[in-house]
Write an enzyme that holds these catalytic residues in place. Structure first.
Site, short mmCIF file in Angstrom:
data_model
loop_
_atom_site.label_atom_id
_atom_site.label_comp_id
_atom_site.label_asym_id
_atom_site.label_seq_id
_atom_site.Cartn_x
_atom_site.Cartn_y
_atom_site.Cartn_z
CG HIS A 248 -0.44 0.14 2.52
ND1 HIS A 248 -0.23 1.36 3.13
CD2 HIS A 248 -0.08 -0.79 3.45
CE1 HIS A 248 0.23 1.18 4.35
NE2 HIS A 248 0.34 -0.11 4.57
CD GLU A 292 -3.21 -1.30 4.95
OE1 GLU A 292 -3.08 -2.37 5.56
OE2 GLU A 292 -2.99 -0.19 5.48
CD GLU A 293 -1.90 2.55 7.48
OE1 GLU A 293 -2.68 2.13 8.35
OE2 GLU A 293 -0.70 2.26 7.43
CG HIS A 419 0.08 3.25 12.55
ND1 HIS A 419 -1.16 2.70 12.76
CD2 HIS A 419 0.44 2.83 11.30
CE1 HIS A 419 -1.53 2.00 11.70
NE2 HIS A 419 -0.57 2.05 10.81
#
EC number: 3.4.11.-
Length: 496
Positions: A248, A292-293, A419
């Site tokens: 991604h 994707e996130e 993250h």
């Protein structure tokens, strides 16, 4: 006539290239190329005040265009950008108990709220209406992570007339997640944030000792954004037998995402460029996913727009999401289900075995990681496509045993910057990056030559599975990549 002439010329040019060899191709992958591409992604992110590559943002658009142009100029691939529109969400928040502020992360697609109210502890895991006590109305529901999607918990809390919801982790450490875009048939969401297991346990103790009040403020923003997948398929090779691989292109809001998942997409780009020196028997398709996130949106969109004929052309899918974690473990998706009692579609066991054999051949230890639905392989698995891939860990904590295997630090996260703003160039483990990129190159070369180990797929089973692809709340729990000991991308943090 011109198209026929061009096809003839192309065939002649490709025929003059040696067939890609799994024994030799990995040696074409160089660390300097991997780092050069990774630096480009960081430069894109840091060129803007947001310093991230969130889908639909300027740095993400730069990422998409870079991948497209780099692949297009090789002349070796048919390349296109697949447009789509997805709902973006971001929020600021504070959570306080008295004067003490608790670290909280708003879940993607949560509504806004400003409330001061008592905490009501929800029974079990908050996955059924019966779990919510009668006195939850007007209170902040405290729910343990697990079993069902975060979106389900949020909807059920709203039905119980909770003022807001807090989900606490079921493992040590903080957590975030995504609800998935709201579904009208499910009902509205309640505002919802995630907190650590430790803070959740503190709130429970306070609630059990008497009432405990919290102040919760969430300021949520949402907008539709146009974004793109990038798809590149070799002009040579059998187009009815496609070897697909992907990663991604987007990051979270907090940082540039150079490991998550810059490492996967740059590895695939470097491999795609190196492959242009060779010919292939089977077509190879490189897939670069958007959003994707936010719940595996790009990959779900792509797969849901393929008909049965096109789905059956994809003989296998390989996923590479976080392959250069600083405190890494070498993890292979558990295709045969021997470790987690959850196998992939027929052929997935053979993919796992291929990676195991490769690592064994260079005397490197490896462990399995679970297909937990938390990355872009999910839509392929749900459509019966054999899947596999590699992972090096996210927020999960490295054990003593794994530290001894790879020389890492026990008691420390595989990626302490998962993250976070620190997921930049300094966050990459160069050794893991090169090892896994060479392993990927080996797999690509193997399957580009020979797919005899992968069973042919059945149209009927694919259609049967396809209806399940677009799940109402996106992926599963936080990308904790649920991966065995590695956790990972909350790509999936849809499911508790």
């Amino acid at each position: 006539m011109r198209s026929l002439l061009w096809a003839s010329l192309l065939s002649g040019v490709l025929a003059g290239r040696a067939l890609v060899s799994p024994d030799e191709f990995p040696e074409d992958i160089q660390l300097e190329d991997l780092l050069e591409g990774s630096q480009q992604l960081e430069d894109f992110a840091y060129a803007y005040p947001e310093r991230n590559r969130v889908f639909g943002g300027k740095a993400h658009d730069d990422t998409v265009n870079y991948l497209y142009e780099e692949l297009k100029k090789t002349g070796y691939y048919d390349v296109y950008k697949q447009p789509q529109v997805h709902l973006w969400s971001n929020a600021d928040q504070t959570l306080k108990v008295g004067d003490e502020e608790i670290e909280a992360k708003t879940m993607t697609y949560s509504p806004s709220v400003e409330v001061t109210a008592d905490v009501a502890v929800v029974k079990n895991l908050g996955c059924s209406e019966a779990d919510y006590p009668s006195d939850v109305e007007g209170k902040v529901a405290l729910i343990k992570r697990g079993e069902c999607p975060f979106g389900d918990k949020s909807v059920l809390a709203a039905k119980a007339k909770a003022a807001a919801s807090i989900v606490y982790n079921n493992v040590a450490g903080s957590m975030a997640g995504t609800l998935g875009a709201a579904q009208s048939d499910k009902g509205p969401y309640s505002a919802i944030v995630g907190i650590s297991l430790e803070d959740g346990q503190k709130l429970i103790k306070l609630a059990e000792a008497g009432s405990v009040s919290v102040d919760l403020w969430v300021d949520s923003k949402q907008e539709n954004r146009t974004t793109y997948n990038v798809v590149a398929q070799t002009k040579g090779g059998d187009p009815n037998n496609v070897v697909a691989l992907g990663g991604h292109t987007d990051s979270v809001e907090a940082g540039p995402g150079i490991n998550d998942d810059g490492s996967g997409i740059i590895s695939n780009l470097v491999i795609a460029k190196a492959l242009t020196q060779y010919s292939v028997k089977n077509a190879v398709r490189f897939l670069f996913w958007t959003a994707e996130e936010f719940g595996l949106l790009g990959s779900n969109y792509y797969v849901s727009h393929l008909n049965a004929t096109e789905l059956n052309k994809i003989r296998l899918y390989l996923n590479f999401d976080m392959i250069a974690s600083p405190n890494y473990a070498l993890m292979i998706y558990d295709g045969d289900g021997s470790a987690f009692n959850q196998s992939g579609p027929a052929g997935s066991a053979q993919i796992e075995k291929l990676f195991e054999d490769y690592y064994d051949s260079i005397d490197l230890p490896h462990i399995p990681t679970q297909f937990d639905g938390r990355s872009d392989y999910e839509a392929f698995i749900l459509n019966g496509i054999p899947s596999g891939g590699l992972f090096t860990g996210a927020e999960g904590i490295m054990s003593e045993e794994n530290a001894s295997r790879w020389g890492g630090q026990a008691g420390v996260a595989y990626d302490a910057n998962y993250h976070a703003a620190g997921d930049n160039m300094t966050n990459l483990n160069h050794e893991a990056f090169l090892i896994n990129s060479k392993a990927t190159a080996f797999a690509v070369a193997t399957y580009a030559n020979d797919l005899s180990s992968i069973p042919k797929r059945n149209t009927t089973s694919s259609l049967h599975r396809r209806a399940r692809t677009m799940r109402p709340f996106g992926k599963r729990a936080p990308k904790t990549h649920a991966h065995v000991s590695g956790s990972g991308c909350w790509h999936s943090q849809v499911e508790a």
